[in-house]
Structure formats: C-alpha cells, structure tokens
Design a protein around this motif. Structure first.
Motif, short mmCIF file in Angstrom:
data_model
loop_
_atom_site.label_atom_id
_atom_site.label_comp_id
_atom_site.label_asym_id
_atom_site.label_seq_id
_atom_site.Cartn_x
_atom_site.Cartn_y
_atom_site.Cartn_z
N LEU A 212 0.88 -1.17 0.00
CA LEU A 212 0.00 0.00 0.00
C LEU A 212 0.92 1.22 0.00
O LEU A 212 1.59 1.51 1.00
N PHE A 213 0.97 1.91 -1.13
CA PHE A 213 1.95 2.97 -1.35
C PHE A 213 1.28 4.34 -1.30
O PHE A 213 0.48 4.69 -2.16
N ASP A 214 1.61 5.10 -0.28
CA ASP A 214 1.05 6.43 -0.07
C ASP A 214 1.96 7.46 -0.74
O ASP A 214 3.08 7.70 -0.30
N ALA A 215 1.45 8.08 -1.82
CA ALA A 215 2.22 9.08 -2.57
C ALA A 215 1.56 10.44 -2.49
O ALA A 215 1.57 11.22 -3.44
N ALA A 216 0.99 10.76 -1.33
CA ALA A 216 0.25 12.00 -1.17
C ALA A 216 1.10 13.24 -1.38
O ALA A 216 0.58 14.32 -1.72
N TYR A 217 2.42 13.10 -1.23
CA TYR A 217 3.31 14.27 -1.32
C TYR A 217 4.20 14.25 -2.57
O TYR A 217 5.20 14.96 -2.63
N GLU A 218 3.83 13.45 -3.57
CA GLU A 218 4.69 13.30 -4.74
C GLU A 218 4.92 14.61 -5.49
O GLU A 218 5.95 14.80 -6.12
N SER A 219 3.97 15.54 -5.44
CA SER A 219 4.12 16.79 -6.20
C SER A 219 5.21 17.69 -5.63
O SER A 219 5.60 18.68 -6.28
N PHE A 220 5.74 17.36 -4.44
CA PHE A 220 6.81 18.16 -3.85
C PHE A 220 8.19 17.66 -4.23
O PHE A 220 9.20 18.23 -3.80
N ILE A 221 8.25 16.62 -5.04
CA ILE A 221 9.55 16.10 -5.47
C ILE A 221 10.18 17.05 -6.49
O ILE A 221 9.60 17.34 -7.53
N ARG A 222 11.38 17.55 -6.17
CA ARG A 222 12.10 18.43 -7.07
C ARG A 222 13.12 17.69 -7.91
O ARG A 222 13.47 18.12 -9.01
N ASP A 223 13.62 16.58 -7.37
CA ASP A 223 14.65 15.79 -8.06
C ASP A 223 13.98 14.94 -9.13
O ASP A 223 13.24 14.00 -8.83
N GLU A 224 14.26 15.24 -10.38
CA GLU A 224 13.63 14.53 -11.49
C GLU A 224 14.05 13.07 -11.59
O GLU A 224 13.43 12.28 -12.31
N GLU A 225 15.10 12.69 -10.89
CA GLU A 225 15.55 11.30 -10.91
C GLU A 225 14.71 10.42 -9.99
O GLU A 225 14.74 9.20 -10.09
N LEU A 226 13.98 11.05 -9.07
CA LEU A 226 13.17 10.28 -8.13
C LEU A 226 11.84 9.89 -8.75
O LEU A 226 11.26 10.67 -9.51
N PRO A 227 11.33 8.71 -8.45
CA PRO A 227 10.03 8.29 -9.00
C PRO A 227 8.89 9.09 -8.37
O PRO A 227 8.91 9.38 -7.18
N ARG A 228 7.90 9.42 -9.19
CA ARG A 228 6.72 10.13 -8.69
C ARG A 228 5.58 9.15 -8.40
O ARG A 228 4.59 9.51 -7.76
N THR A 229 5.72 7.93 -8.87
CA THR A 229 4.72 6.89 -8.65
C THR A 229 5.43 5.55 -8.59
O THR A 229 6.44 5.34 -9.27
N ILE A 230 4.90 4.62 -7.81
CA ILE A 230 5.51 3.30 -7.74
C ILE A 230 5.34 2.55 -9.05
O ILE A 230 6.09 1.61 -9.36
N TYR A 231 4.41 3.00 -9.89
CA TYR A 231 4.17 2.31 -11.16
C TYR A 231 5.22 2.65 -12.21
O TYR A 231 5.17 2.14 -13.33
N GLU A 232 6.20 3.47 -11.85
CA GLU A 232 7.38 3.62 -12.70
C GLU A 232 8.29 2.41 -12.57
O GLU A 232 9.23 2.25 -13.35
N ILE A 233 8.02 1.57 -11.57
CA ILE A 233 8.81 0.37 -11.34
C ILE A 233 8.16 -0.82 -12.06
O ILE A 233 6.97 -1.08 -11.88
N GLU A 234 8.92 -1.51 -12.85
CA GLU A 234 8.39 -2.66 -13.59
C GLU A 234 7.82 -3.71 -12.63
O GLU A 234 8.45 -4.07 -11.64
N GLY A 235 6.63 -4.17 -12.93
CA GLY A 235 5.99 -5.21 -12.12
C GLY A 235 5.17 -4.68 -10.96
O GLY A 235 4.48 -5.46 -10.29
N ALA A 236 5.21 -3.38 -10.70
CA ALA A 236 4.50 -2.83 -9.54
C ALA A 236 2.99 -2.97 -9.67
O ALA A 236 2.30 -3.08 -8.65
N LYS A 237 2.47 -2.96 -10.89
CA LYS A 237 1.02 -3.08 -11.06
C LYS A 237 0.48 -4.41 -10.53
O LYS A 237 -0.70 -4.51 -10.23
N GLU A 238 1.33 -5.39 -10.41
CA GLU A 238 0.90 -6.70 -9.93
C GLU A 238 0.82 -6.76 -8.41
O GLU A 238 0.10 -7.61 -7.86
N VAL A 239 1.51 -5.84 -7.71
CA VAL A 239 1.65 -6.00 -6.27
C VAL A 239 1.45 -4.71 -5.48
O VAL A 239 1.71 -4.68 -4.27
N ALA A 240 0.99 -3.63 -6.11
CA ALA A 240 0.92 -2.37 -5.38
C ALA A 240 -0.35 -1.59 -5.68
O ALA A 240 -0.82 -1.54 -6.82
#
Length: 408
Positions: A212-240
C-alpha cells in the motif's frame, strides 16, 4: 446486549493531533496575547488557485440549471476527471495506468484507512516506524494486533527508520503479507529511489504480498531522478496499490478530493489460495459504502490539469518548498541534524538530548511555535520533531527568528 468492538480499547488514549491541540489550547488560555504560529499539522494555508476557483464556479453554475444539473454521479468518479488523472499523473510518466483503474474519493486518509477492510484479520502487517498514525490505528481497530506495550502493538512487524539507514525501511526479517510505504515520507520527508522501490516490488512478488503505497506528497519532489509513482517500477502493477491526494498538491484539505489506483492485474488470494481480483473487491466496497465526490469539486480538480492550473499549482508548491528551504537553513545554523525539506514539505529534526514532547513544549512556551512531536509517530520518533512548511512566508520567517532566539 449490544457489544462494543473491543479492539478500540487497545488504541492509545487519544490521537496525536488531539494531544497537540489540547496542549496548545492550554498554553493559549494561560497566554491570551501570544501570537501562536502553527507549523505542526500538515494543513495548507494558501487559497485555492484561480484556475481551480474558476472550475468550481463552473460546476456550481451547472448545478443551478435544470438542463445541466447532476444528481448521483458514478461512485468511482466522473470519466472526465479519471481520464485526466490517468494521462497527466501516470501515462505521461510512462506508467501504464488506465482511467478505469482510478477511484476518486474524498481523501487519501479515508482510503488508506478503509483499504485494510479487504483483507483477512490474521494477515501479517509491516509498518514503518515512525509512521502516519492512521495506518497503524485502523489495523488495530480491525483486530490485527495484540495489546500496546512499550510503545508498540504486539503482532505488527515494525520497520525501523533511523538515521543509520537514511530513514528508509528495510525488508522485514520475517515473511509479511501487507506492507505500508510512504514516499515522500510523512513524517520524515525522506524519499526513495527507483532502485530502492524495485527491491520492495520484487519482495512483494516473491512473497505474494501487497504494497500500500502512499504518494500524497509526490508533487513536492524536485529531483527529477526520483520516482513520482511506484508504477514507474516494472511489475509494480501486480503488487501495489497507490494513494494520491489533492489536499497538499492543490490545497484541497478543506475541499476534499483524492484518488486511489487499483490495477486490474493486482491479485490477492482467498482462503483456498485462489487468485481474487483486488480491483473488483475495491470497486464493490467503494460502490457499496461511498456515493462519490460532489460534481463541483470534481470540476475544480479537473482544472488542476489545465495549462493555467498546472502553472499556478507549480507556483504554489514552490512557495511551500521555499518555506521548507528557510526552515532547513535555520535548522542547519542551529547545529541540528535533519532530513527532509528538499523533496518534501516536512523537516524531521533530531532533538539531540531532548525528548520530542519536551522539544515541543520548549518551542511552544519559548517561541509560541507549534511543531509535531516525533513520539506521536512511533517509538523511533521519540527524539525528533517534525516542522511543516505549510504556512505563509511571513509566519515561517517569524517562527524561525523566534526559534533561533529560544534555542541560542
């Protein structure tokens, strides 16, 4: 005889923010002239941006005309909003999320608290420490824990987030079924890289667990290298499952709107070990217990994704992040270690030899500034406080000047 749910008696006497309010109220009563600056609870202070207000008015005007009036809407959210969320927040970032995998709701707090209803009471739950209290308390209410002893509940797998591990939870030593993660983290403000999230996704796949991935604060990420959603990770749709909110992103704390993503290929298992669609289960729960977010509110949220709305929202987030920079610089000048504030509106400060409630009382009584004591987020937070950047620039600068004076 009507009987109470005995699990409620396991809960600590009061909720963290209720304790804070009580202490602040007592201080204000004794010091009626004190100008208290609140940097504790993560509540926004700036008005809704013009594009959002325009969308709100359009929605209200439609409700005032028989030809455009709307009664019950789809519980999952109107298609016009779900499509924009899917495109802007996921598809444009390479995450394959479709509109019908999105469930619009009245708050991420409600969704994270309610989602655990879908699971058996005897599953093993892993929760970070420190942590947003709602994750833990709702599992206590559901009966997944033993009694509360020495600052923790029996039956929960706690994942310590310490300075030594950069405030990132490590994989549990034992097999667990349900994992709570939050990045950018509340309360610490820590963030996770794609590589770090990949480890969790692989663990969940290997152990048939769910994140259960809480991304309520993702819009405050300034570093473009950081993921904004767990679904940027391959396979995450199966388990998150991912939770998002417009509360901090667009100032909707008092307006209420959020959404949860439940991918269609995310499966759980019944008592026979057979796969069951989590999407179908949440859809049934959502449709049964929720009548949808009001039409004017969804029209207002739609405006967040307009070109002018995007610019205005970015400017508002930058305003709060500038406040965070001011807080960080003050903390550094006073010689305190901290984390957060760079890709998060929260700064997690090491109080050194002070217990968190003692530090809270010091800032309240000597500087009339309200922070949040870390002990309220778990045992690992007992020597920390959280300061929020959600206030006006003027109040933040004044608060930092007062803190400097109080601590020097």
């Amino acid at each position: 005889m009507i009987r109470a749910n005995d699990n409620y008696s396991k809960l600590k006497a009061s909720y963290l923010f209720s304790d804070i309010a009580k202490r602040v109220g007592e201080y204000q009563l004794k010091n009626p002239g004190a100008q208290i600056i609140r940097l504790g609870i993560g509540d926004v202070t700036r008005a809704l941006v013009p594009a959002v207000i325009k969308g709100f008015h359009e929605g209200v005007d439609e409700m005032a005309n028989d030809a455009t009036f709307r009664g019950y809407g789809p519980e999952q959210g109107y298609g016009f909003l779900r499509e924009k969320i899917a495109k802007n927040d996921f598809q444009d970032r390479g995450a394959d999320i479709s509109a019908d995998e999105i469930f619009v709701s009245d708050g991420a707090k409600c969704d994270t608290g309610n989602f655990q209803e879908l699971f058996a009471t005897d599953i093993k739950v892993a929760i970070p420490d420190p942590v947003y209290p709602a994750y833990l308390d709702t599992n206590v209410m559901a009966g997944r824990t033993g009694e509360y002893e020495n600052g923790r509940y029996e039956g929960i797998v706690y994942m310590d987030c310490l300075k030594e591990n950069n405030f990132l939870p490590k994989l549990p030593d034992e097999k667990v079924d349900l994992i709570y993660l939050c990045f950018p983290n509340n309360p610490t403000g820590s963030t996770a890289t794609k590589e770090e999230l990949k480890v969790w996704v692989e663990y969940a796949k290997e152990n048939k667990a769910l994140i259960l991935f809480d991304a309520a604060y993702e819009s405050f990420i300034r570093d473009e290298e950081l993921p904004r959603t767990i679904y940027e990770i391959e396979g995450a749709k199966e388990v998150a499952v991912e939770f998002r909110s417009f509360s901090k992103t667009a100032g909707f704390t008092g307006t209420r709107c959020a959404f949860t993503i439940v991918p269609k290929n995310c499966m759980v298992f019944n008592s026979k070990g057979e796969k069951t669609s989590l999407h179908a289960m949440w859809n049934r729960r959502h449709s049964t217990k929720f009548n949808g977010v009001s039409y004017p509110v969804q029209k207002a949220v739609e405006a967040v994704y307009s070109e002018e709305g995007k610019v205005q929202i970015r400017d508002q987030i930058a305003y709060y992040l500038n406040n965070a920079d001011i807080i960080r610089k003050t903390v550094e000048s006073l010689g305190f270690d901290y984390v957060g504030g760079k890709n998060s509106p929260y700064i997690w400060i090491d109080g050194k030899d002070r217990e968190s409630w003692d530090f809270f009382d010091l800032l309240l009584t000597k500087a009339s500034v309200v922070c949040t004591p870390g002990a309220g987020f778990g045992r690992c937070g007992k020597q920390y406080i959280r300061i929020s950047a959600f206030n006006s620039f003027e109040n933040v600068t004044t608060a930092m000047d007062r803190i400097k004076e109080a601590l020097r």
